[in-house]
Each structure stands twice: as structure tokens, then as C-alpha cells.
Design a protein around this motif. Structure first.
Motif, PDB file in Angstrom:
ATOM      1  N   SER A  10      48.006  28.100  27.028  1.00 28.08           N
ATOM      2  CA  SER A  10      47.571  27.349  28.210  1.00 28.08           C
ATOM      3  C   SER A  10      47.157  28.237  29.371  1.00 28.08           C
ATOM      4  CB  SER A  10      48.695  26.417  28.679  1.00 28.08           C
ATOM      5  OG  SER A  10      49.792  27.172  29.173  1.00 28.08           O
ATOM      6  N   GLY A  11      47.647  29.474  29.390  1.00 33.12           N
ATOM      7  CA  GLY A  11      47.379  30.352  30.522  1.00 33.12           C
ATOM      8  C   GLY A  11      48.319  30.096  31.689  1.00 33.12           C
ATOM      9  N   VAL A  12      49.391  29.332  31.455  1.00 27.31           N
ATOM     10  CA  VAL A  12      50.385  29.026  32.488  1.00 27.31           C
ATOM     11  C   VAL A  12      51.666  29.773  32.123  1.00 27.31           C
ATOM     12  CG1 VAL A  12      51.747  27.177  33.557  1.00 27.31           C
ATOM     13  CG2 VAL A  12      49.379  26.735  32.871  1.00 27.31           C
ATOM     14  N   SER A  13      52.240  30.479  33.071  1.00 30.26           N
ATOM     15  CA  SER A  13      53.450  31.255  32.778  1.00 30.26           C
ATOM     16  C   SER A  13      54.605  30.338  32.396  1.00 30.26           C
ATOM     17  CB  SER A  13      53.844  32.103  33.995  1.00 30.26           C
ATOM     18  OG  SER A  13      54.366  31.272  35.023  1.00 30.26           O
ATOM     19  N   ALA A  14      55.522  30.884  31.628  1.00 24.06           N
ATOM     20  CA  ALA A  14      56.706  30.118  31.219  1.00 24.06           C
ATOM     21  C   ALA A  14      57.477  29.627  32.440  1.00 24.06           C
ATOM     22  CB  ALA A  14      57.599  30.966  30.317  1.00 24.06           C
ATOM     23  N   LYS A  15      57.551  30.464  33.465  1.00 22.18           N
ATOM     24  CA  LYS A  15      58.252  30.075  34.694  1.00 22.18           C
ATOM     25  C   LYS A  15      57.593  28.846  35.320  1.00 22.18           C
ATOM     26  CE  LYS A  15      59.642  31.899  39.186  1.00 22.18           C
ATOM     27  NZ  LYS A  15      59.664  33.077  40.050  1.00 22.18           N
ATOM     28  N   MET A  16      56.250  28.843  35.372  1.00 24.80           N
ATOM     29  CA  MET A  16      55.543  27.701  35.953  1.00 24.80           C
ATOM     30  C   MET A  16      55.660  26.462  35.066  1.00 24.80           C
ATOM     31  SD  MET A  16      54.704  28.539  38.914  1.00 24.80           S
ATOM     32  CE  MET A  16      53.843  27.054  39.335  1.00 24.80           C
ATOM     33  N   ILE A  17      55.689  26.651  33.760  1.00 16.66           N
ATOM     34  CA  ILE A  17      55.879  25.506  32.861  1.00 16.66           C
ATOM     35  C   ILE A  17      57.212  24.839  33.177  1.00 16.66           C
ATOM     36  CG2 ILE A  17      56.268  24.795  30.464  1.00 16.66           C
ATOM     37  CD1 ILE A  17      54.239  26.979  29.629  1.00 16.66           C
ATOM     38  N   ARG A  18      58.252  25.642  33.315  1.00 18.01           N
ATOM     39  CA  ARG A  18      59.571  25.079  33.652  1.00 18.01           C
ATOM     40  C   ARG A  18      59.522  24.370  35.008  1.00 18.01           C
ATOM     41  NH1 ARG A  18      60.971  30.287  32.091  1.00 18.01           N
ATOM     42  NH2 ARG A  18      61.654  30.382  29.932  1.00 18.01           N
ATOM     43  N   TYR A  19      58.823  24.978  35.967  1.00 16.12           N
ATOM     44  CA  TYR A  19      58.696  24.373  37.292  1.00 16.12           C
ATOM     45  C   TYR A  19      57.948  23.050  37.199  1.00 16.12           C
ATOM     46  CZ  TYR A  19      57.261  23.497  42.057  1.00 16.12           C
ATOM     47  OH  TYR A  19      57.028  22.886  43.268  1.00 16.12           O
ATOM     48  N   TYR A  20      56.825  23.011  36.498  1.00 17.03           N
ATOM     49  CA  TYR A  20      56.057  21.772  36.365  1.00 17.03           C
ATOM     50  C   TYR A  20      56.885  20.676  35.697  1.00 17.03           C
ATOM     51  CZ  TYR A  20      51.890  24.429  37.720  1.00 17.03           C
ATOM     52  OH  TYR A  20      50.971  25.195  38.402  1.00 17.03           O
ATOM     53  N   GLU A  21      57.739  21.066  34.771  1.00 16.58           N
ATOM     54  CA  GLU A  21      58.659  20.075  34.179  1.00 16.58           C
ATOM     55  C   GLU A  21      59.645  19.581  35.230  1.00 16.58           C
ATOM     56  OE1 GLU A  21      60.679  21.407  30.667  1.00 16.58           O
ATOM     57  OE2 GLU A  21      58.812  21.682  29.551  1.00 16.58           O
ATOM     58  N   SER A  22      60.164  20.499  36.036  1.00 12.99           N
ATOM     59  CA  SER A  22      61.190  20.117  37.012  1.00 12.99           C
ATOM     60  C   SER A  22      60.648  19.191  38.095  1.00 12.99           C
ATOM     61  CB  SER A  22      61.829  21.356  37.648  1.00 12.99           C
ATOM     62  OG  SER A  22      60.952  21.962  38.581  1.00 12.99           O
ATOM     63  N   VAL A  23      59.345  19.315  38.421  1.00 15.77           N
ATOM     64  CA  VAL A  23      58.768  18.451  39.457  1.00 15.77           C
ATOM     65  C   VAL A  23      58.069  17.226  38.868  1.00 15.77           C
ATOM     66  CG1 VAL A  23      58.544  20.317  41.150  1.00 15.77           C
ATOM     67  CG2 VAL A  23      56.597  19.760  39.652  1.00 15.77           C
ATOM     68  N   GLY A  24      58.095  17.093  37.553  1.00 14.77           N
ATOM     69  CA  GLY A  24      57.566  15.897  36.913  1.00 14.77           C
ATOM     70  C   GLY A  24      56.079  15.915  36.585  1.00 14.77           C
ATOM     71  N   LEU A  25      55.403  17.044  36.763  1.00 15.50           N
ATOM     72  CA  LEU A  25      53.989  17.104  36.366  1.00 15.50           C
ATOM     73  C   LEU A  25      53.852  17.094  34.851  1.00 15.50           C
ATOM     74  CD1 LEU A  25      52.144  19.641  38.684  1.00 15.50           C
ATOM     75  CD2 LEU A  25      51.906  17.174  38.603  1.00 15.50           C
ATOM     76  N   LEU A  26      54.805  17.685  34.203  1.00 16.52           N
ATOM     77  CA  LEU A  26      54.831  17.766  32.746  1.00 16.52           C
ATOM     78  C   LEU A  26      56.130  17.121  32.286  1.00 16.52           C
ATOM     79  CD1 LEU A  26      53.368  19.116  30.270  1.00 16.52           C
ATOM     80  CD2 LEU A  26      54.887  21.054  30.632  1.00 16.52           C
ATOM     81  N   PRO A  27      56.045  16.185  31.347  1.00 16.77           N
ATOM     82  CA  PRO A  27      57.289  15.591  30.859  1.00 16.77           C
ATOM     83  C   PRO A  27      58.188  16.667  30.261  1.00 16.77           C
ATOM     84  CG  PRO A  27      55.366  14.446  29.958  1.00 16.77           C
ATOM     85  CD  PRO A  27      54.865  15.663  30.676  1.00 16.77           C
ATOM     86  N   SER A  28      59.481  16.466  30.334  1.00 17.93           N
ATOM     87  CA  SER A  28      60.409  17.422  29.740  1.00 17.93           C
ATOM     88  C   SER A  28      60.094  17.563  28.263  1.00 17.93           C
ATOM     89  CB  SER A  28      61.857  16.958  29.914  1.00 17.93           C
ATOM     90  OG  SER A  28      62.188  16.968  31.277  1.00 17.93           O
ATOM     91  N   VAL A  44      49.998  21.357  25.807  1.00 15.10           N
ATOM     92  CA  VAL A  44      49.141  22.498  26.136  1.00 15.10           C
ATOM     93  C   VAL A  44      47.900  22.002  26.877  1.00 15.10           C
ATOM     94  CG1 VAL A  44      47.679  24.332  25.171  1.00 15.10           C
ATOM     95  CG2 VAL A  44      50.005  24.002  24.315  1.00 15.10           C
ATOM     96  N   ALA A  45      47.326  20.880  26.428  1.00 12.34           N
ATOM     97  CA  ALA A  45      46.145  20.323  27.109  1.00 12.34           C
ATOM     98  C   ALA A  45      46.493  19.936  28.545  1.00 12.34           C
ATOM     99  CB  ALA A  45      45.610  19.115  26.340  1.00 12.34           C
TER     100      ALA A  45
END
Length: 140
Positions: A10-28, A44-45
Motif C-alpha cells: 500500500s505504501g503506508v507504514s505499519a505505524k500509520m496502518i495501526r493509527y488509521y485503525e485506531s481512528v476508524g479510517l480502516l476497520p480493525s 490494501v485498496a
């Protein structure tokens, strides 16, 4: 795929993936039996979509709205266009503010000798009680 693979694809860091999950942009993410996150092509999309919108300067709130519109195949495109045009207007406003700041700093720098003298018009202006510089406004 694990978070490292999802990050690479995806080109998104693992740290940001976890953050996006925590703020609800990405489902857990689903979890494997070993407790590791498990991502699929759809996640990934979504991450690629989030990365692209963030690269264009959209706020997290705007990204959330755009994600909802993207997933709603019956949405009217006028909503998406409205958000894009509002973002363009915000960028144009910020560019004007940045140009005003640059003009002020350029003027201050031109009046500074930049030598061994201790007097400095830049510091004098910054310390002055009046406001002579343009202060950028905070984004929403």
C-alpha cells in the motif's frame, strides 16, 4: 497478509496502518490464531486510497468522508466534487497566506546585515509588541 506486507503493497507504514485503525479510517484487521493482523486486497485498496488522499492534503475527516463516498456506489458525484472544490479553495487560501509570510520574511531578511553586528531587524521585528507578520490560520 501481515501488516508488513500490507504496508509494502500500500505504501503506508505499519505505524500509520495501526493509527488509521485506531481512528476508524480502516476497520480493525482480522487476527490470525497467533494474534497477528491479517489483511486482504480490500484493506490494501483502502490504504492506497487513504495514502493518495492524504498526499493530496485532505484532512482525516475529509478522508473519512471520501472513503464513505467511495464505498457508496450510489453516491452522487456532486458531493465528491464539492469536497474537492472546498479543498482547492482551502489550498488557495493557504497559498495566499504563505506568500504573505514569505513577503514579510523576505523584507525582514533584506534589512538584516547578516554580519558580525549584534543588532538584527529580524529579531527586533519578532520581539515587537505589534503584529507585522501574517499568521497562518489553522486548518479545520
Amino acid at each position: 497478509m501481515n501488516i508488513g506486507e500490507a504496508s509494502e503493497r500500500s505504501g503506508v507504514s505499519a505505524k500509520m496502518i495501526r493509527y488509521y485503525e485506531s481512528v476508524g479510517l480502516l476497520p480493525s484487521a482480522a487476527r490470525r490464531t497467533n494474534g497477528y493482523r491479517d489483511y486482504g486486497d480490500q484493506e490494501v485498496a483502502v490504504l492506497q486510497f487513504v495514502r493518495r488522499t492524504r498526499n493530496l492534503g485532505f484532512s482525516l475527516e475529509e478522508v473519512s468522508t471520501l472513503l464513505a463516498l467511495w464505498s457508496d456506489k450510489k453516491r452522487p458525484s456532486r458531493e465528491v466534487k464539492r469536497l474537492a472544490e472546498a479543498h482547492i479553495a482551502d489550498l488557495e487560501r493557504r497559498i495566499r497566506e504563505m506568500r504573505a509570510v514569505m513577503k514579510t520574511l523576505r523584507g525582514l531578511a533584506q534589512h538584516c546585515h547578516g554580519d558580525e553586528r549584534s543588532d538584527c531587524p529580524i529579531l527586533d521585528d519578532l520581539a515587537a509588541p505589534r503584529r507585522t507578520t501574517v499568521r497562518p490560520t489553522k486548518r479545520r
